[in-house]
Motif scaffolding. Structure first.
Motif, short mmCIF file in Angstrom:
data_model
loop_
_atom_site.label_atom_id
_atom_site.label_comp_id
_atom_site.label_asym_id
_atom_site.label_seq_id
_atom_site.Cartn_x
_atom_site.Cartn_y
_atom_site.Cartn_z
N PRO A 130 0.83 -1.21 0.00
CA PRO A 130 0.00 0.00 0.00
C PRO A 130 0.86 1.26 0.00
O PRO A 130 1.87 1.34 0.70
CB PRO A 130 -0.80 -0.13 1.31
CG PRO A 130 -0.76 -1.59 1.64
CD PRO A 130 0.56 -2.08 1.16
N LYS A 158 -6.19 7.40 -2.85
CA LYS A 158 -6.46 6.35 -1.87
C LYS A 158 -6.50 4.98 -2.53
O LYS A 158 -6.86 4.85 -3.70
CB LYS A 158 -7.80 6.62 -1.17
CG LYS A 158 -7.78 7.85 -0.27
CD LYS A 158 -9.14 8.03 0.41
CE LYS A 158 -9.12 9.24 1.34
NZ LYS A 158 -10.43 9.44 2.01
N ASN A 159 -6.12 3.98 -1.76
CA ASN A 159 -6.14 2.58 -2.18
C ASN A 159 -5.12 2.27 -3.27
O ASN A 159 -5.21 1.22 -3.93
CB ASN A 159 -7.54 2.17 -2.67
CG ASN A 159 -8.60 2.37 -1.60
OD1 ASN A 159 -8.36 2.09 -0.43
ND2 ASN A 159 -9.76 2.86 -1.99
N THR A 160 -4.14 3.14 -3.48
CA THR A 160 -3.06 2.85 -4.42
C THR A 160 -2.15 1.77 -3.83
O THR A 160 -1.75 1.85 -2.66
CB THR A 160 -2.23 4.11 -4.72
OG1 THR A 160 -3.06 5.07 -5.36
CG2 THR A 160 -1.06 3.78 -5.63
#
Length: 349
Positions: A130, A158-160
């Motif tokens: 993450p 976000k959520n990369t």
């Protein structure tokens, strides 16, 4: 040239008999080069690398590359950058009898090196990782390098998650650089920085032809393979996927569809189009982007300027024209001349 093992400098001011230092803005590894070192070991011990042994062994050697500039009484040493030894092809020691013992009387070590981006590329993630939240902090975290925060910070979506794959760490670095509006590179001081896509207002260097200039040769390279003067939009809108069409064309100037250039069509589709008006806007926008992004290359040979780097904005004053462009490639060597390749925006009026 200085040679570094880990954090220790093990040999300083090693002379080079022949060398080349290359920069390439579009490459994953932004700098690279070759050199030949002819060395006389003061103690007569072997100097050419053998496996992991030897000061210049690719298994351990990092290079600090420097260039001494002299003009009359003026003399200054310029730091060109850092490199990692990748190959030493044909390295050899010459052994002769000296005082009844065999000693190394000279060593010749050819070197092939890459910029320190190679270290990032070779060190991958162990598992999907993450990403952090801030771009600059994340660059520092995943590379372990000092960073020069030369552009404003931005958030990472976000959520990369960074992929665990060959070269995945360098891919992650360039994704972050894209978010910051440029390309990541390691500067001569060994710090990670961003080469912005946006050009400055004024050039940082002016090169001239003529008796007072430094340019010795000037060439242009124009390629029309991806030049379009017509965009055909093929869209589907609504729940019933009703077809909507739009055509945008250049009607005047050197790219006119009725002119000598001829017709060159690009097709476009987008789910963002919802009606005829948005279809017309989309097709026109793609056409304008296609025309506005057209560039050509100008190759310049000039007296060596050791401070030139990738992405520098340079003005070239020729006999019949003046152009400004971004440095996308360059090469310095032990010659008095260097080569620059500029990317110049084409004016299509």
């Amino acid at each position: 040239m200085d040679v570094v093992h880990g954090t220790n400098t093990v040999l300083e001011n090693l002379p080079l008999t022949a060398w080349a230092f290359k920069g390439d803005l579009g490459a994953d590894i932004k700098t690279s080069g070759t050199a030949t070192c002819v060395y006389i070991p003061p103690d007569g011990e072997p100097f050419a690398p053998k496996g992991a042994d030897g000061i210049l062994s690719p298994y351990r050697a990092r290079l600090i590359l420097k260039m001494k500039v002299t003009a009359g009484a003026f003399s200054e040493t310029v730091l060109l950058g850092w490199g990692r030894v990748m190959k030493t092809p044909g390295a050899r020691d010459t052994i002769d009898p000296v005082l009844r013992a065999n000693r190394v009387t000279s060593s010749v070590v050819p070197i092939v090196w890459d910029g320190l981006e190679r270290n990032i590329q070779r060190s991958g993630f162990y598992f999907p990782t993450p990403a952090g939240t801030g771009a600059w902090d994340e660059l520092a975290r995943i590379t372990g390098l000092p960073v020069t925060r030369n552009v404003p910070d931005t958030a990472i979506p976000k959520n990369t998650v960074w992929e665990a794959k060959q070269g995945g760490r360098l891919d992650a670095v360039q994704q972050i650089a894209s978010l910051l509006g440029g390309r990541a590179a390691i500067n001569p001081a060994g710090q990670l920085t961003i080469l912005p896509n946006a050009l400055p207002r004024d050039p940082i260097l002016i090169l001239k032809t003529g008796p007072d200039g430094t340019i010795t040769d000037l060439e242009s390279d124009i390629d029309i393979d991806n030049v379009y003067n017509e965009v055909v939009g093929l869209y589907e809108v609504g729940e019933d996927r009703r077809p909507v069409y739009s055509i945008a064309r250049v009607d005047a100037g050197p790219l006119s569809v009725s002119g000598d250039f001829g017709l060159s069509t690009r097709y476009h589709a987008s789910d963002l189009v919802t009606d005829q008006e948005s279809a017309d806007k989309a097709a026109r926008s793609v056409l304008e982007e296609s025309i506005g992004s057209q560039t050509y290359k100008v190759q310049v040979q000039c007296i060596t300027h050791p401070l030139v780097e990738n992405n520098d904005y340079v003005e070239v004053q020729g006999v019949d024209r003046t152009v400004r462009g971004r440095v996308i490639a360059y090469e310095l060597s032990d010659s008095a001349l260097m080569t620059l390749v500029l990317e110049v925006r084409m004016v299509l009026a």
